[in-house]
Enzyme design. Sequence first.
Site, mmCIF file in Angstrom:
data_model
loop_
_atom_site.group_PDB
_atom_site.id
_atom_site.type_symbol
_atom_site.label_atom_id
_atom_site.label_comp_id
_atom_site.label_asym_id
_atom_site.label_seq_id
_atom_site.Cartn_x
_atom_site.Cartn_y
_atom_site.Cartn_z
ATOM 1 N N CYS A 1 0.840 -1.207 0.000
ATOM 2 C CA CYS A 1 0.000 0.000 0.000
ATOM 3 C C CYS A 1 0.877 1.259 0.000
ATOM 4 C CB CYS A 1 -0.994 -0.048 1.163
ATOM 5 S SG CYS A 1 -2.337 1.169 1.026
ATOM 6 N N HIS B 1 -3.860 -4.829 0.014
ATOM 7 C CA HIS B 1 -3.441 -5.389 1.296
ATOM 8 C C HIS B 1 -3.524 -6.908 1.235
ATOM 9 C CE1 HIS B 1 -3.108 -1.700 3.675
ATOM 10 N NE2 HIS B 1 -4.057 -1.246 2.871
ATOM 11 N N GLU C 1 -2.609 -8.994 3.380
ATOM 12 C CA GLU C 1 -2.995 -9.514 4.696
ATOM 13 C C GLU C 1 -4.494 -9.443 4.938
ATOM 14 O OE1 GLU C 1 -2.548 -5.104 5.475
ATOM 15 O OE2 GLU C 1 -1.675 -6.593 4.113
#
Length: 194
Positions: A77, A175, A177
């Site tokens: 990001c 992202h 994650e």
Amino acid sequence: MKLVILDYGAGNIQSIKFAIRRLGHDAILTDKVDEILTADKVIFPGVGEASSAMEKLRSSGLDKIIPGLKQPVLGICLGMQLMCNSSEEGDTGGLGIFDLDVVRFPNSVKVPQIGWNQIEGLKSDLFSGIPEKSHIYLVHSFYAPLGANTIASSEYALNYSAALQKDNFYGVQFHPEKSSDVGSLILENFLETI
């Protein structure tokens, strides 16, 4: 494997650490140069505003260290955006790893772009096993245009770089994650394949 997450006050550290732990690895959160230089892999996270993030990198000297790293580095990001030449956000100079200037989405679309979108044009081992048009999770108001280092694109009013690669440096706008199984596999590819 020694895995380091750069510590410069970025906001998404815990979710990245949890995602890495789910893959069977531990990561050290640090801003210590010797720890960073001896790492096998480095993750450069980022949630926040570009100019204040760059100021933190400068105050710790990480702005001089990151561009010279030789091991695989993954910017996430804002981390990816700071690896570019500059950002319109706060009129910020970047690290100059990727020869692109980050700009704001046009006023014709709602910003930030929040939620799920698709990636395509996948060109790197980072995306090994990832099908075209897989869904990833994004939160951003600024983007890197398409360029020579683009290894995946997405569309929000226009096509932009969803991921970049130059030599040992990788960057993803999304992202991983927070991107479910697709994001987990991308992180696993970075940790295991690259």
